[in-house]
Design a protein around this motif. Structure first.
Motif, short mmCIF file in Angstrom:
data_model
loop_
_atom_site.label_atom_id
_atom_site.label_comp_id
_atom_site.label_asym_id
_atom_site.label_seq_id
_atom_site.Cartn_x
_atom_site.Cartn_y
_atom_site.Cartn_z
N LEU A 121 0.79 -1.23 0.00
CA LEU A 121 0.00 0.00 0.00
C LEU A 121 0.82 1.28 0.00
O LEU A 121 0.57 2.20 -0.77
CB LEU A 121 -0.92 -0.02 1.22
N TYR A 122 1.83 1.34 0.88
CA TYR A 122 2.38 2.64 1.23
C TYR A 122 3.29 3.29 0.18
O TYR A 122 3.23 4.51 -0.01
CB TYR A 122 3.10 2.57 2.57
N PRO A 123 4.18 2.55 -0.50
CA PRO A 123 5.07 3.25 -1.45
C PRO A 123 4.32 4.06 -2.50
O PRO A 123 4.67 5.22 -2.77
CB PRO A 123 5.87 2.10 -2.08
N GLY A 307 -8.30 -5.66 -12.77
CA GLY A 307 -8.27 -6.06 -11.37
C GLY A 307 -6.87 -6.02 -10.81
O GLY A 307 -6.66 -5.62 -9.66
N THR A 308 -5.90 -6.42 -11.60
CA THR A 308 -4.52 -6.44 -11.15
C THR A 308 -3.97 -5.04 -10.90
O THR A 308 -3.27 -4.80 -9.92
CB THR A 308 -3.62 -7.16 -12.18
N VAL A 309 -4.30 -4.09 -11.75
CA VAL A 309 -3.74 -2.73 -11.63
C VAL A 309 -4.72 -1.77 -10.97
O VAL A 309 -4.52 -0.55 -11.01
CB VAL A 309 -3.32 -2.18 -13.01
N SER A 310 -5.78 -2.27 -10.36
CA SER A 310 -6.86 -1.40 -9.89
C SER A 310 -6.39 -0.39 -8.85
O SER A 310 -6.85 0.76 -8.86
CB SER A 310 -8.01 -2.25 -9.31
N TYR A 311 -5.49 -0.76 -7.95
CA TYR A 311 -5.02 0.19 -6.95
C TYR A 311 -4.23 1.32 -7.61
O TYR A 311 -4.40 2.50 -7.28
CB TYR A 311 -4.16 -0.54 -5.91
N SER A 312 -3.36 0.97 -8.54
CA SER A 312 -2.62 2.01 -9.26
C SER A 312 -3.56 2.90 -10.06
O SER A 312 -3.39 4.13 -10.12
CB SER A 312 -1.58 1.37 -10.18
N TYR A 361 2.07 1.14 -11.84
CA TYR A 361 1.95 -0.19 -11.26
C TYR A 361 3.30 -0.90 -11.21
O TYR A 361 3.67 -1.48 -10.19
CB TYR A 361 0.95 -1.02 -12.08
N ARG A 362 4.04 -0.84 -12.30
CA ARG A 362 5.33 -1.54 -12.35
C ARG A 362 6.35 -0.92 -11.40
O ARG A 362 7.09 -1.66 -10.72
CB ARG A 362 5.88 -1.51 -13.78
N LEU A 363 6.42 0.40 -11.36
CA LEU A 363 7.47 1.07 -10.60
C LEU A 363 7.15 1.26 -9.13
O LEU A 363 8.04 1.11 -8.27
CB LEU A 363 7.78 2.43 -11.24
N TYR A 367 7.10 -3.20 -7.90
CA TYR A 367 8.54 -3.31 -7.63
C TYR A 367 8.88 -3.28 -6.14
O TYR A 367 9.67 -4.13 -5.67
CB TYR A 367 9.31 -2.21 -8.36
N PRO A 368 8.36 -2.34 -5.31
CA PRO A 368 8.73 -2.35 -3.89
C PRO A 368 8.37 -3.65 -3.19
O PRO A 368 9.14 -4.15 -2.36
CB PRO A 368 7.94 -1.17 -3.31
#
Length: 389
Positions: A121-123, A307-312, A361-363, A367-368
């Motif tokens: 979540l945080y990064p 669904g996979t990138v929904s948070y981003s 999403y990727r960065l 990634y973190p």
């Protein structure tokens, strides 16, 4: 950007396990295959993407109405209902969070649960919060938010308790998510691992008080209830399910379109709030059943990807929307023919947002997490099934 239609996304994944793939169970449609609650449920994953897109498009409609066409009665009349309904994605996200969080808090120690939530979540949240702080300080657009009293609680995600504003657009409801995560983790670990009955009761009473004070948190509880029922395979007869699913969605569509819900304590005298809670919870439970209409509609790569990138997508889209809107204003592309202008705007802002979402999403999301845990957020075991950490 209006803050009233913002949302937070559930940031947990369903746990991996040994039962037969949920996709295989969905094909049977008779409930005799493995229970969807026992493993990954692709419909839950797809619903995340649907909800994220609903919020994104609602922000476009509401934002243009507020900033470009505030005096165009025709525009406002046509877009009011879909703008209202975009808010429904918020409550759907909360139900999904309740559904997926229970097995996670039972699967991990409290320390590992907290670490996984932090790096999930945080990064991304911190990056956009710092961007907002920098831009706001440079422009002075919202000087009231350039204070330590606003910035510190926002960065700690406790602004819900301090009654201060969140900073980055949409992040207000992340405070609901984090508060729910904390209470769920503390209560479950106290009850199941420590066996402290007195402290468990005190935590349960605290949770009940928080639900009373912040009624929107009731959606998390209905999601947890859906998980418990799902794991036990308790469902209506298969022949009834399509009609009940359609009826529940119709209730969501009707009540979600007629007004904008905040689910604050002061609003709970309106019975439509309880109807919204009931129909949203009922629809979700029917939608995640094996062979549901929703499941068949979402059984496609595009829904799975969203669904996979929904948070981003949730955190990124306000910035692409605002940038694109300002560009359209400078180029004079918003005309009195609002339908054509809206179509042109959507044809630009949607692909721009999806490209930016993929980069973010990727960065900043994937990634973190992979850097710290040395594993992917999602794991594919085979062509049909996706497992979590």
């Amino acid at each position: 950007m209006t803050r009233s239609c913002a949302t937070a996304l559930p940031l947990e994944r369903e746990p991996g396990g040994s039962p037969a793939p949920a996709a295989d169970a969905a094909r049977t449609g008779d409930g005799r295959a493995s229970r969807s609650g026992a493993g990954f449920n692709p419909t839950v994953h797809g619903l995340r993407g649907v909800a994220a897109m609903m919020v994104f498009l609602a922000h476009v409609l509401g934002g243009l109405g507020e900033n470009i066409y505030p005096h165009d009665a025709a525009y406002l009349a046509v877009t009011e209902a879909p703008w209202n309904f975009g808010r429904w994605g918020v409550w759907l996200f909360f139900v999904i969070s309740g559904y997926v969080i229970l097995p996670s808090v039972m699967r991990y120690s409290a320390r590992e649960f907290a670490l996984r939530r932090f790096f999930r979540l945080y990064p991304l949240f911190l990056a956009f919060s710092l961007l907002f702080i920098a831009v706001n300080a440079a422009t002075g657009t919202m000087p009231e938010l350039n204070t330590l009293e606003s910035i510190v609680p926002a960065l700690l995600l406790v602004n819900l308790l301090t009654h201060t504003e969140q900073l980055t657009p949409n992040a207000w409801s992340l405070s609901y998510e984090v508060l729910f995560y904390a209470m769920a983790c503390l209560t479950v670990h106290t009850a199941l691992r420590r066996g402290d009955r007195v402290l468990t009761v005190l935590l349960a009473l605290t949770a009940a008080g928080l639900v009373y004070r912040f009624p929107a948190m009731a959606f998390f509880l209905t999601g947890m209830g859906a998980r418990l029922l799902d794991e036990r395979g308790l469902r209506p007869p298969p022949a009834w399910r399509p009609a009940l699913e359609a009826l529940a969605f119709a209730g969501c569509l009707y009540f979600g379109s007629i007004q904008h819900y905040d689910f604050m304590l002061k609003n709970m005298g309106d019975p439509r709030n309880y109807a919204m809670l009931f129909f949203t919870s009922a629809y979700f439970y029917m939608a995640i059943a094996p062979g549901s209409v929703t499941g068949r509609l979402l059984d496609r790569p595009s829904a799975f990807y969203l669904g996979t990138v929904s948070y981003s997508l949730y955190l990124a889209h306000p910035y692409t929307y605002l940038t694109t809107r300002l560009l359209f204003v400078r180029l004079g592309l918003f005309s009195a023919h609002w339908a054509l202008s809206l179509a042109l705007f959507l044809s630009v802002v949607i692909p721009v947002t999806l490209v930016f979402t993929e980069i973010v999403y990727r960065l900043l999301e994937r990634y973190p997490y992979q850097w710290y845990f040395h594993e992917r957020i999602f794991h594919r075991r085979n062509r049909e099934r996706l497992e979590s950490e």
